[in-house]
Write a protein that holds these residues in place. Structure first.
Motif, PDB file in Angstrom:
ATOM      1  N   UNK A   1       0.792  -1.227   0.000  1.00 38.55           N
ATOM      2  CA  UNK A   1       0.000   0.000   0.000  1.00 38.55           C
ATOM      3  C   UNK A   1       0.820   1.271   0.000  1.00 38.55           C
ATOM      4  N   UNK A   2       2.116   1.137   0.311  1.00 40.56           N
ATOM      5  CA  UNK A   2       2.965   2.311   0.295  1.00 40.56           C
ATOM      6  C   UNK A   2       2.937   3.126   1.576  1.00 40.56           C
ATOM      7  N   UNK A   3       2.212   2.695   2.589  1.00 36.48           N
ATOM      8  CA  UNK A   3       2.153   3.455   3.840  1.00 36.48           C
ATOM      9  C   UNK A   3       3.391   3.181   4.699  1.00 36.48           C
ATOM     10  N   UNK A   4       3.652   4.109   5.589  1.00 38.01           N
ATOM     11  CA  UNK A   4       4.816   3.990   6.459  1.00 38.01           C
ATOM     12  C   UNK A   4       4.428   3.181   7.694  1.00 38.01           C
ATOM     13  N   UNK A   5       5.256   2.203   7.989  1.00 39.05           N
ATOM     14  CA  UNK A   5       5.001   1.402   9.194  1.00 39.05           C
ATOM     15  C   UNK A   5       5.874   1.863  10.348  1.00 39.05           C
TER      16      UNK A   5
ATOM     17  N   UNK B   1       8.122   9.473  20.800  1.00 44.69           N
ATOM     18  CA  UNK B   1       7.085  10.049  21.665  1.00 44.69           C
ATOM     19  C   UNK B   1       6.693  11.445  21.184  1.00 44.69           C
ATOM     20  N   UNK B   2       7.655  12.190  20.733  1.00 45.39           N
ATOM     21  CA  UNK B   2       7.367  13.520  20.211  1.00 45.39           C
ATOM     22  C   UNK B   2       6.506  13.441  18.957  1.00 45.39           C
ATOM     23  N   UNK B   3       6.815  12.481  18.066  1.00 43.72           N
ATOM     24  CA  UNK B   3       5.991  12.327  16.858  1.00 43.72           C
ATOM     25  C   UNK B   3       4.569  11.880  17.209  1.00 43.72           C
ATOM     26  N   UNK B   4       4.462  11.055  18.235  1.00 42.26           N
ATOM     27  CA  UNK B   4       3.121  10.655  18.677  1.00 42.26           C
ATOM     28  C   UNK B   4       2.339  11.870  19.164  1.00 42.26           C
ATOM     29  N   UNK B   5       3.004  12.761  19.861  1.00 44.47           N
ATOM     30  CA  UNK B   5       2.321  13.973  20.340  1.00 44.47           C
ATOM     31  C   UNK B   5       1.853  14.841  19.177  1.00 44.47           C
ATOM     32  N   UNK B   6       2.590  14.708  18.059  1.00 48.39           N
ATOM     33  CA  UNK B   6       2.212  15.496  16.877  1.00 48.39           C
ATOM     34  C   UNK B   6       1.101  14.825  16.076  1.00 48.39           C
ATOM     35  N   UNK B   7       0.621  13.674  16.543  1.00 46.83           N
ATOM     36  CA  UNK B   7      -0.504  13.018  15.906  1.00 46.83           C
ATOM     37  C   UNK B   7      -0.157  11.781  15.112  1.00 46.83           C
ATOM     38  N   UNK B   8       1.123  11.439  14.994  1.00 46.75           N
ATOM     39  CA  UNK B   8       1.527  10.263  14.208  1.00 46.75           C
ATOM     40  C   UNK B   8       1.637   9.051  15.129  1.00 46.75           C
ATOM     41  N   UNK B   9       0.533   8.712  15.735  1.00 46.37           N
ATOM     42  CA  UNK B   9       0.537   7.647  16.753  1.00 46.37           C
ATOM     43  C   UNK B   9       0.703   6.252  16.160  1.00 46.37           C
ATOM     44  N   UNK B  10       0.554   6.113  14.865  1.00 50.09           N
ATOM     45  CA  UNK B  10       0.694   4.814  14.218  1.00 50.09           C
ATOM     46  C   UNK B  10       2.168   4.417  14.041  1.00 50.09           C
ATOM     47  N   UNK B  11       3.068   5.350  14.206  1.00 50.14           N
ATOM     48  CA  UNK B  11       4.475   5.093  13.927  1.00 50.14           C
ATOM     49  C   UNK B  11       5.129   4.209  15.001  1.00 50.14           C
ATOM     50  N   UNK B  12       6.105   3.442  14.535  1.00 47.79           N
ATOM     51  CA  UNK B  12       6.973   2.670  15.421  1.00 47.79           C
ATOM     52  C   UNK B  12       8.415   3.062  15.136  1.00 47.79           C
ATOM     53  N   UNK B  13       9.301   2.668  16.040  1.00 46.75           N
ATOM     54  CA  UNK B  13      10.719   2.947  15.828  1.00 46.75           C
ATOM     55  C   UNK B  13      11.506   1.651  15.989  1.00 46.75           C
TER      56      UNK B  13
END
Length: 635
Positions: free
Chosen positions: A401-405, A452-464
């Motif tokens: 799908x091209x989405x970022x995991x 955690x900072x990216x999650x605060x910005x709304x990108x809660x789907x992201x992992x590291x």
């Protein structure tokens, strides 16, 4: 604890004291035997002399009465008897006789009798037969008393008793002498054994039985002297186990000791009597090998690596040792022991810290690079303390799908003194100089804080994704460290993916399962990085609680040009599917590679074609601009 030298002194002194004491006791008993024996002889001689003089006096009186001897003969025998009696009563040499029970009374009575007889004896005439017979009649009882003293006291039971005493003393003296000989021999044996044991302990390693550092130096000097004299060549191989400290920390020193014993045994067998092997300390071994051709020394090093890599069975699983070997050659790389050992150690350092190497022959210029490593270690510690390191983040996409995991955190370091340092060199320096643990903590904490900072910005789907070095993984502290960092940052465990290499998990299956299980219980995902380049077997992979595989970029690079590479990738994907694991392909640089991977069913991918690593401050802008869509998927 008393030192071995003091023990030797104590044993030697004890042996000497016992010997002196035993000799003294034996000589003393001999003196007693001599004294008693001489006493018996003296008393026997004195008593027999007394009896003999009494009998001669009696015979003289008889002869006078018979008319065969004159009065002068009687008077002579009387004087001799009196003289003998005076000697027995007053002489020092006769004291043993006088001390016998009843003897002194008889001597005194006889002496008094002689005093009474004296006038009559000197008045005797040659024809005075009646007086002679009267004197003989008065002498009769004394003759019996003297006979009793001589026979009953000194020739009968008393003498036998004294002889028994002498026999007993001699027997005891013989036993003492036998005890002296046996005890002396035993003490001497103990001293010799202790001396040999001390010498063995001084020159051998107690755990493995191999020669120790002191012994090795002597062997090395002899080998060099012989090689110089005969014009032959030698190879010096430094052998070091990878991650041995982690084995002791996570599995215990008992397991570590067993590994060292097995390694020592395998090195001895590999030598086949052609050379010497010693343990210098810790997990460091050294081998001296005579050789005729350079290739022979290199083949032997490879043979040692193969022998050492065989599994070691433990009660809870198997452990696969990994060793690094550095070698130097005499006289090519040096003629002194110091130079050869230093160069072999330098070569071993490079083998140990190059992921693609396990064996390295010394080359000119390595010393300079090692000095650089030492300087980098000092600079790296300061960089960690001053937060001067950097993390770049490379997206991992869903190919379909091209989405970022996720984003993989990639370490970067630009030193003001040394310039840009490659990540591989940074990790090698950290692991060699004991900075791996603190570096891993810094990377984990920094990456989690950023996510955690990216999650605060709304990108809660992201992992590291964070790469973990073998040091922290094998220490057994990874789960607790991760848990502390996640709680400190306030990040859910499901947002963290830890990447480990195959070799990291191969040290000990049981320990690896425990470590990974503890992480999975926290909710952390585990990805096996660079899969296909290590030594994993299907059964080994099945035991590990891993939920992601990352295909090494070497397979991805050839997936469109080499059917065998494509088949390998296809097999890995099918294997992962059967184990319910997701697959990520690394190093996608061409559109054809991406398309082929997607056709094979690969779920995720990363590479320069899809997105390059970027600084953290650009990620948020990039996410906003690309709306989670970095490329157009195939089809």
């Amino acid at each position: 604890m008393i030192s071995n030298s003091i023990k030797m002194v104590v044993l030697t002194v004890a042996a000497l004291l016992f010997t002196v004491s035993s000799i003294y006791s034996y000589n003393r008993d001999l003196d007693v035997v001599g004294y008693v024996s001489s006493t018996i002889k003296a008393v026997g001689w004195a008593s027999s002399e007394l009896e003999m003089e009494v009998l001669k006096f009696d015979h003289a009186l008889t002869a006078l009465a018979a008319g065969t001897k004159g009065a002068d003969h009687v008077q002579l025998r009387f004087e001799l008897l009196w003289s003998r009696l005076n000697t027995l009563i007053e002489g020092e040499e006769s004291r043993p006789m006088r001390e016998q029970p009843g003897v002194m009374a008889v001597l005194t009575a006889l002496f008094e009798q002689l005093k009474q007889w004296e006038p009559g004896v000197y008045q005797l005439a040659d024809n005075d037969r009646q007086t002679a017979l009267a004197l003989r009649q008065e002498l009769e009882p004394y003759r019996h008393l003297v006979r009793e003293i001589n026979v009953d006291s000194f020739s009968g039971a008393n003498v036998q008793q004294q002889l028994d005493i002498i026999g007993d003393i001699r027997l005891r003296s013989t036993i003492y002498l036998g005890g002296l000989l046996v005890s002396g021999a035993l003490l001497l044996w103990l001293v010799i054994r202790e001396n040999r044991r001390n010498r063995y302990m001084a020159y051998h390693d107690m755990l493995t039985g191999l020669p120790n550092r002191i012994n090795f130096y002597q062997m090395m000097n002899r080998a060099l002297a012989q090689a110089e004299r005969k014009g032959t060549t030698l190879a010096v191989h430094m052998v070091d186990l990878n991650g041995f400290k982690a084995i002791n920390d996570s599995l215990g020193h008992d397991v570590g000791d067993r590994v060292l014993k097995v390694v020592a045994s395998r090195l001895r067998l590999a030598l086949k009597g052609q050379g010497h092997v010693a343990r210098l300390g810790g997990d460091e071994f050294v081998v001296i090998q005579p050789y005729t051709r350079r290739e022979q020394a290199e083949r032997f090093a490879q043979a040692m690596l193969k022998a050492l890599s065989a599994d070691i069975r433990l009660p809870d699983g198997c452990l696969s040792p990994r060793a690094s070997i550095g070698s130097s050659l005499y006289p090519e790389h040096g003629v002194s022991m110091a130079d050869l050992l230093s160069h072999a150690d330098t070569a071993m350092y490079y083998a140990k810290h190059n992921p693609r190497l396990s064996f390295q022959l010394f080359e000119q210029g390595m010393d300079e690079r090692r000095l650089r490593s030492q300087k980098l270690a000092v600079a790296l510690q300061l960089a960690i303390e001053n937060d001067e390191l950097t993390l770049l983040y490379q997206p991992i996409f869903c190919l379909k799908g091209g989405s970022i995991e996720s984003f993989e955190a990639l370490l970067r370091w630009h030193s003001a003194e040394h310039g840009q340092i490659s990540p591989l060199e940074v990790i090698a320096v950290a692991e060699h100089h004991g900075l791996a643990h603190v570096l891993n903590q810094w990377v984990l904490l920094t990456a989690c804080q950023q996510l955690r900072e990216w999650h605060r910005q709304g990108h809660t789907y992201l992992k590291v994704n964070v790469n973990i070095s073998p040091e922290i993984f094998m220490s057994g502290e990874l789960a607790s460290t991760v848990n502390i960092i996640l709680q400190r940052v306030g990040l859910p465990a499901s947002a963290l993916v830890l990447e480990i290499t195959e070799d990291t998990s191969l040290w000990d299956t049981a320990s690896s399962v425990d470590n990974l299980t503890a992480l999975r219980k926290l909710g952390v995902e585990i990805a096996m990085d660079d899969f296909g380049t290590g030594y994993s077997s299907f059964s080994h992979l099945r035991q590990l609680p891993v939920n992601k595989l990352k295909i090494d970029k070497s397979f991805v690079a050839d997936v469109t040009t080499d059917q065998r590479a494509a088949d390998m990738v296809d097999a890995i994907i099918r294997l992962a599917d059967s184990l319910n694991m997701a697959v990520t392909a690394e190093g996608i640089e061409l559109a054809g590679q991406r398309d082929r991977l997607e056709q094979l069913g690969c779920a995720h991918g990363q590479g320069y074609l899809l997105a390059r690593p970027m600084p953290a401050e650009k990620v948020a802008v990039w996410l906003q601009e690309n709306r989670q869509q970095r490329y157009t998927p195939a089809g």
